[in-house]
Write a protein that holds these residues in place. Structure first.
Motif, PDB file in Angstrom:
ATOM      1  N   ASP A   2     -21.786  -2.339 -20.901  1.00  0.00           N
ATOM      2  CA  ASP A   2     -21.434  -2.978 -22.166  1.00  0.00           C
ATOM      3  C   ASP A   2     -21.122  -4.450 -21.905  1.00  0.00           C
ATOM      4  OD1 ASP A   2     -21.552  -0.497 -23.435  1.00  0.00           O
ATOM      5  OD2 ASP A   2     -19.436  -0.107 -23.097  1.00  0.00           O
ATOM      6  N   ARG A  74     -24.260  -2.126 -35.743  1.00  0.00           N
ATOM      7  CA  ARG A  74     -24.863  -0.788 -35.784  1.00  0.00           C
ATOM      8  C   ARG A  74     -25.676  -0.592 -37.061  1.00  0.00           C
ATOM      9  NH1 ARG A  74     -19.905   0.957 -33.126  1.00  0.00           N
ATOM     10  NH2 ARG A  74     -20.484   1.608 -31.029  1.00  0.00           N
ATOM     11  N   TYR A  79     -27.923  -0.919 -30.641  1.00  0.00           N
ATOM     12  CA  TYR A  79     -27.431   0.161 -29.793  1.00  0.00           C
ATOM     13  C   TYR A  79     -26.362  -0.486 -28.926  1.00  0.00           C
ATOM     14  CZ  TYR A  79     -27.427   3.916 -26.384  1.00  0.00           C
ATOM     15  OH  TYR A  79     -27.058   4.933 -25.566  1.00  0.00           O
ATOM     16  N   ASP A  81     -23.397   0.982 -27.196  1.00  0.00           N
ATOM     17  CA  ASP A  81     -22.585   1.619 -26.169  1.00  0.00           C
ATOM     18  C   ASP A  81     -23.450   2.175 -25.039  1.00  0.00           C
ATOM     19  OD1 ASP A  81     -20.719   3.069 -24.682  1.00  0.00           O
ATOM     20  OD2 ASP A  81     -19.651   3.721 -26.473  1.00  0.00           O
ATOM     21  N   GLY A  84     -23.689   5.884 -24.653  1.00  0.00           N
ATOM     22  CA  GLY A  84     -24.388   6.652 -25.656  1.00  0.00           C
ATOM     23  C   GLY A  84     -23.539   7.067 -26.847  1.00  0.00           C
TER      24      GLY A  84
END
Length: 85
Positions: A2, A74, A79, A81, A84
């Motif tokens: 991240d 988001r 995307y 993280d 997931g």
């Protein structure tokens, strides 16, 4: 991995956001954070952060709501993280 918003906000300055190859990162992360797709995503996220600060009436980029920014990203298909989530 991240990339937190705080990597884009230089210490000792106000209302300056950096993107692309000049973000703050350890040597190991720096190499992979410089690829074009990541740099483009950082630029897009930075623009969204500035837009959020202006529309939320914040005096500083450091005052914006990170969960609010993440929600907006988001909604736009980001995307966020690496785990997931």
């Amino acid at each position: 991995y991240d990339i937190p918003l705080w990597c884009l906000l230089p210490i000792g300055t106000e209302n300056l956001i950096v993107t692309g190859r000049c973000i703050s990162a350890e040597h190991e992360a720096s190499a992979s954070s410089r690829i074009s797709a990541t740099c483009m995503a950082l630029g897009d996220a930075s623009g969204t952060a500035v837009h959020s600060a202006i529309h939320e009436g914040k005096a500083s980029l450091r005052e914006i709501s990170v969960p609010g920014l993440q929600r907006k990203l988001r909604e736009r298909g980001f995307y966020l993280d690496a785990r997931g989530e």
